[in-house]
Design an enzyme around this catalytic site. Sequence first.
Site, PDB file in Angstrom:
ATOM      1  N   ASP A 166      36.024  29.631  14.128  1.00 38.60           N
ATOM      2  CA  ASP A 166      35.174  30.826  14.144  1.00 38.60           C
ATOM      3  C   ASP A 166      35.101  31.478  12.767  1.00 38.60           C
ATOM      4  OD1 ASP A 166      33.385  32.592  15.251  1.00 38.60           O
ATOM      5  OD2 ASP A 166      34.907  33.961  16.000  1.00 38.60           O
ATOM      6  N   ILE A 188      39.133  40.671  20.821  1.00 35.24           N
ATOM      7  CA  ILE A 188      39.952  41.680  21.486  1.00 35.24           C
ATOM      8  C   ILE A 188      40.129  41.330  22.950  1.00 35.24           C
ATOM      9  CG2 ILE A 188      39.263  43.578  19.966  1.00 35.24           C
ATOM     10  CD1 ILE A 188      37.309  44.481  22.122  1.00 35.24           C
ATOM     11  N   THR A 247      38.687  39.007  14.772  1.00 38.09           N
ATOM     12  CA  THR A 247      37.766  38.124  15.486  1.00 38.09           C
ATOM     13  C   THR A 247      37.613  38.405  16.970  1.00 38.09           C
ATOM     14  OG1 THR A 247      37.174  35.781  15.789  1.00 38.09           O
ATOM     15  CG2 THR A 247      39.495  36.347  16.026  1.00 38.09           C
ATOM     16  N   ASN A 264      33.453  44.843  14.837  1.00 41.10           N
ATOM     17  CA  ASN A 264      34.514  44.585  13.865  1.00 41.10           C
ATOM     18  C   ASN A 264      34.648  43.105  13.513  1.00 41.10           C
ATOM     19  OD1 ASN A 264      36.088  47.355  14.979  1.00 41.10           O
ATOM     20  ND2 ASN A 264      36.409  46.839  12.832  1.00 41.10           N
ATOM     21  N   SER A 265      33.989  42.228  14.256  1.00 43.14           N
ATOM     22  CA  SER A 265      34.109  40.794  14.003  1.00 43.14           C
ATOM     23  C   SER A 265      33.785  40.465  12.557  1.00 43.14           C
ATOM     24  CB  SER A 265      33.155  40.002  14.907  1.00 43.14           C
ATOM     25  OG  SER A 265      33.678  39.874  16.188  1.00 43.14           O
ATOM     26  N   HIS A 270      30.577  33.309  14.857  1.00 47.63           N
ATOM     27  CA  HIS A 270      29.740  33.851  15.936  1.00 47.63           C
ATOM     28  C   HIS A 270      28.900  35.037  15.474  1.00 47.63           C
ATOM     29  CE1 HIS A 270      33.233  36.653  16.695  1.00 47.63           C
ATOM     30  NE2 HIS A 270      32.250  37.491  17.006  1.00 47.63           N
TER      31      HIS A 270
END
Length: 463
Positions: free
Chosen positions: A149, A242, A240, A223-224, A119
Amino acid sequence: MIRHTIKNTKTVLATALAGVLMLSLAANAQAASATPLLKAMENAAGEPSLAPMLKDVIPAVVNISVKGKKEVSSPMLNIPEEFRFMFPQLDRPRQREFRALGSGVIVDAKDGYIVTNHHVIDGADEIRIALNDGREFDAKLIGSDPHTDLALLELEDFRNITALTLADSDSLEVGDFAVAIGNPFGLGQTVTSGIVSALGRTGLNIENIENFIQTDAAINSGNSGGALVNLRGELIGINTAILGPNGGNIGIGFAIPSNMVKTVIHQLREYGEVKRGQLGITGTELNADLAENFGYDHNSGAFVNEVVAGSAADKAGIKSGDIITSINGKQISSFGELRAKIATLGAGAKVRLGIFRDGEAMEVTVTLQDQQELTSSDATGLSEAFTGASLANSDSGGVEVTSVEPRSNAAAIGLREGDIITGVNRSTVRNLSDLRKLMRDAEGSVSALRIQRGDATVFITLR
């Protein structure tokens, strides 16, 4: 950029566990028998610190910025179909430019490979990588998998980079210390610490295939794709998602385990896509009542409801009513964990499954089969032209179009439900594997699909 948040009114203070850890390490470091790991957890002044480990880890965690275009929906899309001819502009795709930020982890310093979340780079036309030392490089997409993902990028014209070693995430235990590194809110490289709060989290409806590590290390928007590491500086997961109000941290974050990352990026590197393995069962989570009724003393495992005839599970001798307890010698906690691990191991993989049947434990070896059907989201991986079409192997040979969504790319190129794809250009398509390979070979050029439509043969050109 964190994609998924769930509103929650509860707030939690940032964890102080790193300080507790350091005090413990300081006490242990005084002992003559202190391990090399504990001795290494000191700064230049001899004080307990994560800094020595982070000096080796931070250079391998990168900031990612992307630019691209995405289609946007029209506010008038709810107009009934019979009146849409009055508004032809609705059928024209509308696009808008977007920019986004995220994080990534260098996993191969020799070939310049970076893993991040799908994403983060979804729809990106340009991908720019910034290292902690200020250097910047362009990157290209090798492949991505929306169901896990994960995405694999390759740096262009790079030099002198550092990579992280992937740990065995199956050896993690609840309570293990964890350190998260990423680029929250575009602030730049940020480090937070905590513990592994839970393992094998599924059923969150965050991804299609879920087997998350849960941590209370602070993870926020941006942070992803960043790193979750252990105290040795080894990668244990890719951050990935939260749970939190408005994308803020409340101490519940999720990371994709490093073992899942390892299998997915291997396939993306080898094939440019994930060739999902299929076991050929339907099942359910094992609960206390079900376990007791079948004479099983534990509540962890996967209950087999049905075995598909001719499937990999059928050929291996698995039966309905079996309880699957382990994969390759590692215990599994749920049917969701079994599904996630099988789906990412890849077609053709040999897997040892622990089975409990009629009061006895046994082990069988299964060779996973190739996925026999692609949903509309899976089919996009073959080509953007297939977006909106579901595909399956045809019993008579070729690939059958089992459904086509209205106003999708697949509908626009002329695919219809019931079509059988029998060839690409002058090559024959016998199954989905053939179609994958031929579409990959034809990437970037004009190609023609040979279609069997009833008694007629037609060609559909793709540009």
